[in-house]
Enzyme design. Structure first.
Site, PDB file in Angstrom:
ATOM      1  N   LYS A  68      49.821  33.898  37.237  1.00 14.26           N
ATOM      2  CA  LYS A  68      50.397  35.136  38.166  1.00 14.26           C
ATOM      3  C   LYS A  68      49.937  34.765  39.675  1.00 14.26           C
ATOM      4  O   LYS A  68      50.650  35.269  40.366  1.00 14.26           O
ATOM      5  CB  LYS A  68      49.677  36.238  38.081  1.00 14.26           C
ATOM      6  CG  LYS A  68      48.954  37.213  38.432  1.00 14.26           C
ATOM      7  CD  LYS A  68      48.293  37.790  39.704  1.00 14.26           C
ATOM      8  CE  LYS A  68      46.628  36.872  39.378  1.00 14.26           C
ATOM      9  NZ  LYS A  68      45.545  36.811  40.129  1.00 14.26           N
TER      10      LYS A  68
ATOM     11  N   THR B  71      43.307  39.222  43.559  1.00 12.63           N
ATOM     12  CA  THR B  71      44.482  38.811  43.896  1.00 12.63           C
ATOM     13  C   THR B  71      45.006  39.378  44.049  1.00 12.63           C
ATOM     14  O   THR B  71      46.331  39.658  42.283  1.00 12.63           O
ATOM     15  CB  THR B  71      44.154  36.827  43.518  1.00 12.63           C
ATOM     16  OG1 THR B  71      43.031  36.559  43.335  1.00 12.63           O
ATOM     17  CG2 THR B  71      45.466  36.235  44.139  1.00 12.63           C
TER      18      THR B  71
ATOM     19  N   LYS C 235      44.531  34.046  50.456  1.00 12.07           N
ATOM     20  CA  LYS C 235      44.305  33.446  48.479  1.00 12.07           C
ATOM     21  C   LYS C 235      45.750  32.935  47.873  1.00 12.07           C
ATOM     22  O   LYS C 235      45.298  32.245  47.113  1.00 12.07           O
ATOM     23  CB  LYS C 235      44.886  34.615  48.487  1.00 12.07           C
ATOM     24  CG  LYS C 235      43.829  34.963  47.078  1.00 12.07           C
ATOM     25  CD  LYS C 235      42.553  33.974  46.162  1.00 12.07           C
ATOM     26  CE  LYS C 235      42.238  33.781  45.334  1.00 12.07           C
ATOM     27  NZ  LYS C 235      41.704  31.797  44.930  1.00 12.07           N
TER      28      LYS C 235
HETATM   29  N1  LIG Z   1      37.742  33.881  37.761  1.00 13.38           N
HETATM   30  C1  LIG Z   1      38.453  33.352  38.762  1.00 13.38           C
HETATM   31  O1  LIG Z   1      37.946  32.044  38.740  1.00 13.38           O
HETATM   32  C2  LIG Z   1      38.237  33.932  39.727  1.00 13.38           C
HETATM   33  C3  LIG Z   1      39.569  35.328  39.925  1.00 13.38           C
HETATM   34  N2  LIG Z   1      39.957  35.701  40.872  1.00 13.38           N
HETATM   35  C4  LIG Z   1      40.840  37.192  40.297  1.00 13.38           C
HETATM   36  O2  LIG Z   1      40.479  37.880  40.618  1.00 13.38           O
HETATM   37  C5  LIG Z   1      40.682  38.959  39.881  1.00 13.38           C
HETATM   38  C6  LIG Z   1      40.085  39.600  38.406  1.00 13.38           C
HETATM   39  O3  LIG Z   1      39.470  37.802  37.903  1.00 13.38           O
HETATM   40  P1  LIG Z   1      38.737  38.002  36.821  1.00 13.38           P
HETATM   41  O4  LIG Z   1      38.034  38.630  37.209  1.00 13.38           O
HETATM   42  O5  LIG Z   1      38.636  36.505  36.300  1.00 13.38           O
HETATM   43  O6  LIG Z   1      39.866  38.261  35.529  1.00 13.38           O
HETATM   44  P2  LIG Z   1      39.330  38.933  33.767  1.00 13.38           P
HETATM   45  O7  LIG Z   1      40.979  38.917  33.270  1.00 13.38           O
HETATM   46  O8  LIG Z   1      37.777  38.543  33.652  1.00 13.38           O
HETATM   47  O9  LIG Z   1      39.453  40.011  34.716  1.00 13.38           O
HETATM   48  C7  LIG Z   1      40.166  41.540  34.989  1.00 13.38           C
HETATM   49  C8  LIG Z   1      39.932  43.083  35.221  1.00 13.38           C
HETATM   50  O10 LIG Z   1      40.513  43.980  35.362  1.00 13.38           O
HETATM   51  C9  LIG Z   1      40.290  45.003  34.763  1.00 13.38           C
HETATM   52  N3  LIG Z   1      41.871  45.248  34.121  1.00 13.38           N
HETATM   53  C10 LIG Z   1      42.828  44.379  33.291  1.00 13.38           C
HETATM   54  N4  LIG Z   1      43.653  45.725  33.434  1.00 13.38           N
HETATM   55  C11 LIG Z   1      43.729  46.677  33.587  1.00 13.38           C
HETATM   56  C12 LIG Z   1      44.512  47.765  33.931  1.00 13.38           C
HETATM   57  N5  LIG Z   1      45.364  48.175  33.374  1.00 13.38           N
HETATM   58  N6  LIG Z   1      43.399  48.627  34.385  1.00 13.38           N
HETATM   59  C13 LIG Z   1      42.049  48.797  34.629  1.00 13.38           C
HETATM   60  N7  LIG Z   1      41.167  47.984  34.493  1.00 13.38           N
HETATM   61  C14 LIG Z   1      42.578  46.609  34.316  1.00 13.38           C
HETATM   62  C15 LIG Z   1      39.861  44.382  33.525  1.00 13.38           C
HETATM   63  O11 LIG Z   1      39.434  45.419  32.427  1.00 13.38           O
HETATM   64  P3  LIG Z   1      38.830  45.247  31.186  1.00 13.38           P
HETATM   65  O12 LIG Z   1      37.220  44.297  30.919  1.00 13.38           O
HETATM   66  O13 LIG Z   1      38.818  46.374  30.596  1.00 13.38           O
HETATM   67  O14 LIG Z   1      39.726  43.836  30.210  1.00 13.38           O
HETATM   68  C16 LIG Z   1      38.962  43.200  34.062  1.00 13.38           C
HETATM   69  O15 LIG Z   1      37.622  44.144  34.601  1.00 13.38           O
HETATM   70  C17 LIG Z   1      42.662  38.539  39.496  1.00 13.38           C
HETATM   71  O16 LIG Z   1      42.918  39.020  40.594  1.00 13.38           O
HETATM   72  C18 LIG Z   1      42.171  36.939  39.224  1.00 13.38           C
HETATM   73  O17 LIG Z   1      43.340  36.039  39.948  1.00 13.38           O
HETATM   74  C19 LIG Z   1      40.077  35.166  42.010  1.00 13.38           C
HETATM   75  C20 LIG Z   1      39.141  34.033  41.971  1.00 13.38           C
HETATM   76  C21 LIG Z   1      38.374  33.608  41.138  1.00 13.38           C
HETATM   77  O1  LIG Z   2      41.778  31.649  42.481  1.00 22.60           O
HETATM   78  C1  LIG Z   2      41.099  31.186  41.735  1.00 22.60           C
HETATM   79  C2  LIG Z   2      39.501  30.689  42.689  1.00 22.60           C
HETATM   80  O2  LIG Z   2      39.042  29.823  42.182  1.00 22.60           O
HETATM   81  O3  LIG Z   2      39.802  30.861  43.272  1.00 22.60           O
END
Ligand SMILES: NC(=O)C1=CN([C@@H]2O[C@H](COP(=O)(O)OP(=O)(O)OC[C@H]3O[C@@H](n4cnc5c(N)ncnc54)[C@H](OP(=O)(O)O)[C@@H]3O)[C@@H](O)[C@H]2O)C=CC1
Ligand SMILES: O=CC(=O)O
Length: 342
Positions: free
Chosen positions: A286, A143, A218
């Protein structure tokens, strides 16, 4: 390639499966409708090739896992390498950089935390763009805002590869269950090419045109969700304050016109002040920040979202960034406490 062919068969079968044998009728309808709207005829599209997956957090890990379980040939990378281990046990391959994943795969998905990390992983040193070339595809399911998505798109397409933005609606459980909603935009032929993969990870998909439209959709959805959660939190606290049982409020809401799975799922644990993380609070904040910027870009006022954003910021300052976004109720509790002390 044999594994990919197996996947194609599964995806086509999923699109055509009678409701009684598998998908509920409403899911089948949305799958076929989305496919028809894009001119695919609803029969699924053959995917041929290997799949990369960058970013194995709360969402990326189950999404990649579902691809592996469906028979795909998947190669993974994550900044914190140990998070790759469960996927490797399922049969995934590993490459030590996004560039090497993109080089070794036909299509690469990325699920990163925020605009900065999405841009870094796609365009930075050792980033995916370095491994891309004509004929390959890059699908960013993180996102982010439209400007970041366009920047990534320019970088990716300058290599000759195709780009699709495809943020998802749906949280940890829908990701585990393969029931996400994809909001895609960008290269339409890449959309059609990866449709069988989206159908493994999701229950429906929308193709929205130019890059930026998926990101915008989104952000609009998530600004509504973030505000709803604040309103729900206010209701839970007020019900308690006037002597009602907040659990009963959750039940009453679940039976009426404002019923939402989010309230029924999160309400009971919120009443117990427990916030097991499905959607991290810092990601919700965010999204509100990015939605406010989107609204400002078209001079629209979204005062409810602005107020909600302040509460999420307060919750972050209370150390709740990594908790579930439902922990925003703690920011309200803190406000009540501080007003009582004055
Ligand atoms: N959780 C949810 O319910 C939902 C989330 N989203 C969106 O999906 C995306 C991921 O969410 P989610 O999986 O929950 O988040 P997490 O925080 O669990 O995972 C984030 C991921 O990004 C990586 N990351 C963060 N910073 C860096 C960097 N500087 N360089 C490389 N890798 C990086 C992390 O790596 P590392 O493991 O090393 O920290 C990890 O793999 C977000 O944009 C969120 O808004 C969308 C729908 C639903
Ligand atoms: O981005 C979060 C979700 O639940 O969708």
């Amino acid at each position: 390639m044999a594994a990919a062919a197996f996947l194609c068969a599964r995806a086509a079968a999923a699109a055509l499966r009678p409701p009684s044998r598998g998908l509920p009728r409403r899911l089948l309808a949305s799958r076929v409708a989305a496919a028809s709207a894009s001119g695919e005829g609803g029969g699924g599209v053959e995917f041929q090739g290997t799949v990369g997956f960058l970013g194995l957090g709360i969402m990326g890990a189950p999404m990649a896992s579902n691809l592996i379980k469906a028979g795909c040939d998947v190669t993974v990378w994550n900044r914190t390498k140990s998070k790759c281990d469960p996927l490797l046990s399922l049969g995934a391959k590993y490459e030590p950089s996004p560039a090497q994943v993109a080089l070794s795969c036909d299509v690469t998905f990325a699920m990163l935390a925020d605009p900065e990390s999405a841009a870094e992983v796609a365009c930075g040193a050792g980033g995916a763009a370095e491994g891309l070339a004509p004929g390959k595809g890059y699908v960013d399911v993180s996102t982010v805002d439209g400007a970041t998505s366009k920047l990534i798109a320019e970088h990716i397409t300058s290599t000759g590869a195709s780009f699709l933005e495809a943020p998802v609606s749906g949280s940890k459980k829908p990701a585990e269950d393969g029931l996400l909603i994809f909001l895609t935009a960008g290269d339409e032929s890449l959309y059609k090419r990866v449709a069988p993969l989206l159908d493994v990870m999701g229950k429906s998909r929308f193709y929205l045109g130019d890059v930026g439209n998926g990101a915008a959709m989104k952000l609009v959805v998530n600004m509504v969700m973030g505000s709803m959660m604040v309103s729900f939190s206010e209701g839970l606290l007020l019900s308690e304050k006037v002597g009602l049982d907040p659990n009963t409020l959750v039940e009453v809401i679940s039976q009426g016109a404002i019923s939402a799975p989010m309230f029924s799922l999160k309400g009971p644990s919120m009443v117990k002040a427990a916030y097991p993380t499905a959607f991290p609070l810092q990601h919700q904040q965010k999204d509100l920040r990015l939605a406010l910027a989107l609204a400002e870009s078209v001079s629209q006022s979204i005062p409810t979202v602005a107020a909600a954003n302040e509460l999420y910021k307060t919750a972050k300052s209370l150390g709740l960034a990594d908790h579930d976004f439902s922990a925003v109720i703690e920011a309200l509790k803190a406000k009540v406490q501080s007003s009582q002390q004055q």
